[in-house]
Design an enzyme around this catalytic site. Structure first.
Site: not given
Ligand code: ADP
Length: 400
Positions: A9, A86, A175, A236, A380
């Site tokens: 990743n 990823r 996601h 965010r 993940e």
């Protein structure tokens, strides 16, 4: 010799890696490189109970990856059968994971303008792994792919249609690997085939998103063209009137890119609390009496509950709300506040089970009823390892 999948990743300034047995989920090795690209780069790895530092000679992405890949290929007793990457944005091109070839690389490059910070780093990972492990198959697993099943009523913005046709302006969602994994796990916990379930999954980490998953397919999600839309996150803002951008730019004598940077980096829990993007810190401050921290948590939970309710529309009914991610899995207070706002959907907190994070009761944190709330830890990396293994048969095993 055992074979395993290397999951990579590559972020804009970090590289996470893990060498995973896709069947058992066992991690032979995990590592994290931070501040990649700066002289303070640090690479920490863990093998069993042994933790150690790796010292790359060159602090760039390529330098760190060369060192990591050397370390992994020299590991005794296990060989890398394939590499799973990823990749953040697959645009409309990828609705599933794919074997990386020239065409896939070109398609990932073609959507780079949709994820200018992430996709180039992901591509660097693919290039470095291809160079360091020649002949080892590479697979790309996209954050956006799971949401490609959304219908146009969910993914189109009500903006000039030409923006969609010519520039790909639509909602993509992110996601996806997490929403897919926890919806499948939740179906197992409910004792039903995933095809017969209607779920809202809430991935609450540093980034946060919720998804409506019907019969195992994403029908809608809170993130949009970029990961800025939707829920309140660590830094965010989530949803905001776009009119705020020129208004603040003018008042502050700045420009749109500066305001956009503030919406991505200085907003969310950090912006409201003026303390931290980390829910643990905000939560502690709220318990100690900080009004700003309390407000940050109120806005976080209210926005989440509002989205959960909205996401039941494409489902028609709700079997379970699924909490995951660092906050969703560990923060009983956030779950409690969110469930309290959703009583009208039939969700009633089970205080003892919620305090135990659902661990003692097959994931359930609500009272038994028609609509449940569950905690399902996400993984993940395991999804990436399994998707990779599914596309790359284990030759060692099949020849036996
Ligand atoms: P990422 O999105 O980077 O993978 P994580 O899923 O690890 O992030 O989630 C990070 C968030 O989870 C942070 O806000 C952190 O405060 C929160 N978190 C982690 N552990 C706990 C905990 N025990 N209680 C409350 N919040 C937690």
């Amino acid at each position: 010799m055992a074979t395993a999948v290397l999951v990579l990743n590559c972020g804009s300034s970090s590289v996470k890696y893990a060498l995973i047995d896709p069947d058992s989920g066992h991690r032979h090795l995990v590592g994290l490189a931070e501040r990649v690209g700066s002289p303070e780069v640090s690479v920490k790895a863990t093998r069993g109970s042994d933790s150690y530092q790796v010292h790359p000679q060159d602090s760039s992405h390529a330098g760190v990856l060369t060192e990591v890949l050397r370390e992994v290929s020299e590991l005794p007793g296990v060989s890398v059968r394939a590499v799973g990457h990823r990749v953040v944005h697959g645009g409309e091109h990828f609705a599933a994971s794919v074997l990386v070839d020239e065409g896939a690389v070109a398609a990932i490059k073609a959507v780079t303008s949709l994820a200018p910070l992430h996709n180039p780093a992901n591509l660097t990972g693919i290039e470095a792994a291809s160079a360091a492990l020649p002949g080892v198959p590479q697979v790309a697993v996209f954050d956006t792919a799971f949401h490609q099943s959304m219908p146009p009523s969910s993914f189109r913005y009500a903006v000039p249609a030409r923006w969609y046709r010519e520039h790909g302006v639509r909602r993509y969602g992110f996601h996806g690997t997490s929403h897919r994994y926890v919806s499948e796990k939740a179906a197992e916990l409910l004792g039903r085939p995933v095809e017969e379930t209607c779920l809202v999954t809430a991935h609450l980490g540093n980034g946060c998103s919720a998804a409506a998953v019907k019969g195992g397919l994403s029908m809608d999600t809170s993130m949009g063209l970029t990961p800025l839309e939707g829920l309140v996150m660590g830094t965010r803002s989530g949803d905001i009137d776009p009119g705020v951008l020129p208004y603040v730019a003018e008042r502050e004598g700045s420009d749109l890119s500066a305001v956009l940077a503030a919406l991505n980096k200085d907003s969310g829990l950090l912006g409201l609390s003026e303390l931290s993007n980390d829910m643990r810190t905000v939560s502690t401050a709220a318990r100690q009496g900080s009004e700003a921290a309390s407000l940050a948590i109120e806005v976080f939970c209210y926005r989440l509950a509002k989205y959960v309710a909205a996401l039941t529309v494409p489902l028609g009914r709700l079997d379970a709300l699924v909490f995951t991610g660092g906050i969703g899995e560990n923060d009983a207070w956030v779950r409690s506040k969110t469930m309290a706002l959703l009583g009208f959907l039939g969700i009633v907190e089970d205080e003892a089970a919620n305090a135990e994070h659902g661990r003692a009761s097959s994931g359930r944190v609500s009272r038994a009823g028609d609509t449940l709330a569950l905690v399902v830890p996400t993984d993940e990396e395991l999804v990436i390892a399994r998707d990779t293994a599914a596309l790359v048969p284990d030759e060692g095993r099949s020849s036996r």
